[in-house]
Design an enzyme around this catalytic site. Structure first.
Site, PDB file in Angstrom:
ATOM      1  N   ASP A  45       8.023 -11.608  -8.852  1.00 33.81           N
ATOM      2  CA  ASP A  45       7.686 -10.179  -8.756  1.00 33.81           C
ATOM      3  C   ASP A  45       8.011  -9.563 -10.115  1.00 33.81           C
ATOM      4  O   ASP A  45       8.636 -10.202 -10.964  1.00 33.81           O
ATOM      5  CB  ASP A  45       8.532  -9.503  -7.641  1.00 33.81           C
ATOM      6  CG  ASP A  45       8.308  -7.991  -7.574  1.00 33.81           C
ATOM      7  OD1 ASP A  45       7.137  -7.570  -7.556  1.00 33.81           O
ATOM      8  OD2 ASP A  45       9.297  -7.228  -7.565  1.00 33.81           O
ATOM      9  N   SER A  46       7.641  -8.303 -10.286  1.00 32.83           N
ATOM     10  CA  SER A  46       7.982  -7.614 -11.532  1.00 32.83           C
ATOM     11  C   SER A  46       9.490  -7.379 -11.652  1.00 32.83           C
ATOM     12  O   SER A  46       9.978  -7.126 -12.740  1.00 32.83           O
ATOM     13  CB  SER A  46       7.263  -6.267 -11.592  1.00 32.83           C
ATOM     14  OG  SER A  46       7.738  -5.430 -10.551  1.00 32.83           O
ATOM     15  N   GLY A  54       3.008  -1.709 -12.001  1.00 34.99           N
ATOM     16  CA  GLY A  54       2.070  -0.826 -11.301  1.00 34.99           C
ATOM     17  C   GLY A  54       1.344   0.161 -12.178  1.00 34.99           C
ATOM     18  O   GLY A  54       0.272   0.651 -11.826  1.00 34.99           O
ATOM     19  N   GLU A  60      14.490   0.125  -8.978  1.00 36.95           N
ATOM     20  CA  GLU A  60      15.005  -0.682 -10.094  1.00 36.95           C
ATOM     21  C   GLU A  60      16.310  -0.093 -10.648  1.00 36.95           C
ATOM     22  O   GLU A  60      17.109  -0.800 -11.238  1.00 36.95           O
ATOM     23  CB  GLU A  60      13.954  -0.808 -11.201  1.00 36.95           C
ATOM     24  CG  GLU A  60      12.723  -1.629 -10.798  1.00 36.95           C
ATOM     25  CD  GLU A  60      12.937  -3.146 -10.843  1.00 36.95           C
ATOM     26  OE1 GLU A  60      13.673  -3.624 -11.725  1.00 36.95           O
ATOM     27  OE2 GLU A  60      12.365  -3.840  -9.975  1.00 36.95           O
ATOM     28  N   CYS A  74       3.840  -2.201  -1.484  1.00 37.73           N
ATOM     29  CA  CYS A  74       4.535  -2.574  -2.713  1.00 37.73           C
ATOM     30  C   CYS A  74       5.845  -3.169  -2.234  1.00 37.73           C
ATOM     31  O   CYS A  74       6.524  -2.563  -1.385  1.00 37.73           O
ATOM     32  CB  CYS A  74       4.796  -1.362  -3.604  1.00 37.73           C
ATOM     33  SG  CYS A  74       5.929  -1.711  -4.972  1.00 37.73           S
ATOM     34  N   THR A  75       6.192  -4.335  -2.760  1.00 37.73           N
ATOM     35  CA  THR A  75       7.355  -5.028  -2.200  1.00 37.73           C
ATOM     36  C   THR A  75       8.676  -4.322  -2.520  1.00 37.73           C
ATOM     37  O   THR A  75       9.702  -4.633  -1.930  1.00 37.73           O
ATOM     38  CB  THR A  75       7.397  -6.488  -2.682  1.00 37.73           C
ATOM     39  OG1 THR A  75       7.297  -6.513  -4.120  1.00 37.73           O
ATOM     40  CG2 THR A  75       6.268  -7.287  -2.058  1.00 37.73           C
ATOM     41  N   HIS A  76       8.638  -3.355  -3.427  1.00 33.15           N
ATOM     42  CA  HIS A  76       9.848  -2.557  -3.680  1.00 33.15           C
ATOM     43  C   HIS A  76      10.117  -1.544  -2.552  1.00 33.15           C
ATOM     44  O   HIS A  76      11.246  -1.114  -2.357  1.00 33.15           O
ATOM     45  CB  HIS A  76       9.719  -1.754  -4.981  1.00 33.15           C
ATOM     46  CG  HIS A  76       9.941  -2.550  -6.236  1.00 33.15           C
ATOM     47  ND1 HIS A  76       9.066  -3.497  -6.692  1.00 33.15           N
ATOM     48  CD2 HIS A  76      10.951  -2.510  -7.145  1.00 33.15           C
ATOM     49  CE1 HIS A  76       9.514  -3.993  -7.833  1.00 33.15           C
ATOM     50  NE2 HIS A  76      10.661  -3.409  -8.131  1.00 33.15           N
ATOM     51  N   CYS A  79       4.405  -9.744  -4.960  1.00 37.59           N
ATOM     52  CA  CYS A  79       4.114  -8.482  -5.646  1.00 37.59           C
ATOM     53  C   CYS A  79       2.671  -8.111  -5.337  1.00 37.59           C
ATOM     54  O   CYS A  79       1.760  -8.917  -5.586  1.00 37.59           O
ATOM     55  CB  CYS A  79       4.299  -8.678  -7.147  1.00 37.59           C
ATOM     56  SG  CYS A  79       3.785  -7.264  -8.129  1.00 37.59           S
ATOM     57  N   ASN A  80       2.480  -6.924  -4.820  1.00 42.58           N
ATOM     58  CA  ASN A  80       1.120  -6.484  -4.492  1.00 42.58           C
ATOM     59  C   ASN A  80       0.276  -6.289  -5.742  1.00 42.58           C
ATOM     60  O   ASN A  80      -0.897  -6.633  -5.762  1.00 42.58           O
ATOM     61  CB  ASN A  80       1.178  -5.156  -3.737  1.00 42.58           C
ATOM     62  CG  ASN A  80       1.774  -5.321  -2.356  1.00 42.58           C
ATOM     63  OD1 ASN A  80       1.052  -5.375  -1.371  1.00 42.58           O
ATOM     64  ND2 ASN A  80       3.089  -5.400  -2.260  1.00 42.58           N
TER      65      ASN A  80
HETATM   66  N1  DGL Z   1       6.760  -4.871  -6.469  1.00 44.90           N
HETATM   67  C1  DGL Z   1       5.492  -4.752  -7.062  1.00 44.90           C
HETATM   68  C2  DGL Z   1       4.379  -4.515  -6.081  1.00 44.90           C
HETATM   69  O1  DGL Z   1       4.488  -4.971  -4.995  1.00 44.90           O
HETATM   70  C3  DGL Z   1       5.290  -4.051  -8.349  1.00 44.90           C
HETATM   71  C4  DGL Z   1       6.075  -2.900  -8.726  1.00 44.90           C
HETATM   72  C5  DGL Z   1       5.904  -2.532 -10.184  1.00 44.90           C
HETATM   73  O2  DGL Z   1       6.385  -3.269 -11.035  1.00 44.90           O
HETATM   74  O3  DGL Z   1       5.275  -1.489 -10.460  1.00 44.90           O
HETATM   75  O4  DGL Z   1       3.397  -3.912  -6.341  1.00 44.90           O
END
Ligand code: DGL
Length: 275
Positions: A9-10, A42, A152, A184-186, A73-74
């Site tokens: 993921d990011s 993103g 983050e 978004c996985t966050h 990560c989406n």
């Molecule tokens: N967690 C990521 C996602 O699912 C990306 C978040 C990001 O770095 O902007 O989209």
């Protein structure tokens, strides 16, 4: 099979998928890379994110001998899934298709919402995934720039998060959805605030559990599940500050995250535990 599942993921968001995968498949080895040195994805052009995804996935296969890749990560899925599937000779599991399935299963009114990064929402990936499933639902989407930055920083509740959530979630509230996919996985780390803002009648759907089931299904189908009965090992790497990753990552994932190693690994020497 004696090779790890590779996941990336990011940054910290994919830890929601790692948690679900560790819980569902405790015998599996896992190597997770958080690309915190280049986050956020993103707000970046999808072409750049695709290159990051290719580099990370290639490293998971070449440097860590991953038997399967989970794109946790989406945004990276929206940008690079097709390229990864075309290029890699291991199975590649994404978060968008499992999340879309879970969302249409959850709704009773047929009015569903998805929230994600600017990259994910503008890619149209969820519109295509929902349409491909053929369910008669009406999808409303909203991009939520700023949510990832809060996670983050380790700031998952508080007035600032609530104020931003009230503004960004207005379109999906107005659409009167009864199920909202955290695309978004966050975002599961912000679930308390999102749920408060959306109200009790809205079920939040996370792709983490559904993705873990997809991993289990794929590995079982290909005969790649571990079967020797021992507990898996879990390794975590970061392209950014590894001490910061360990500290916040441990709070977010749990005790399995007790060490972080730098990514990329030093070339020319073997990665411990993968020979
Ligand atoms: N967690 C990521 C996602 O699912 C990306 C978040 C990001 O770095 O902007 O989209």
């Amino acid at each position: 099979m004696d090779r790890p599942i590779g996941m990336f993921d990011s940054g910290f968001g994919g830890l929601t998928v790692a948690r679900a995968t560790i819980d569902l498949l405790p015998a599996e080895d896992l190597i997770y890379i958080g690309d915190t040195g280049r986050y956020p994805y993103g707000s970046k052009p999808l072409d750049d994110v695709r290159e990051y995804a290719r580099e990370l996935a290639r490293s998971l296969v070449d440097d860590y001998h991953a038997k399967a890749i989970v794109v946790a990560c989406n945004t990276a899925t929206a940008a690079g899934l097709d390229a990864l599937r075309a290029e890699l000779d291991v199975p590649v599991i994404d978060v968008i298709a499992p999340g879309a399935h879970a969302l249409v299963r959850t709704t009773t009114t047929g009015r569903v919402g998805v929230i994600g990064t600017v990259g994910t929402v503008s890619s149209g990936a969820y519109v295509r995934a929902i349409a491909a499933g053929g369910a008669p639902v009406t999808l409303s989407s909203a991009a939520c720039p700023g949510f990832v930055e809060f996670v983050e920083r380790g700031q998952t509740v508080g007035d600032e998060v609530t104020v931003l959530a009230e503004r960004l979630l207005a379109p999906v509230r107005e659409a009167d959805v009864d199920a909202l996919l955290l695309g978004c996985t966050h975002y599961p780390f912000l679930a308390r605030t999102i749920s408060d803002v959306m109200g009790q009648g809205v079920t939040l759907v996370s792709s983490a559990d559904e993705t873990a089931f997809a991993v289990q299904h794929q590995l079982a189908e290909l005969g790649l599940l571990r079967s020797d009965g021992r507990r898996g090992t879990h390794r975590f790497a970061s392209s950014g500050d590894i001490d910061a990753f360990r500290e916040l990552g441990r709070q977010l994932l749990g005790p399995e995250l007790d060490e972080t190693e730098p990514w990329p690994p030093a070339r020319g020497c073997s990665v411990p535990g993968t020979d």
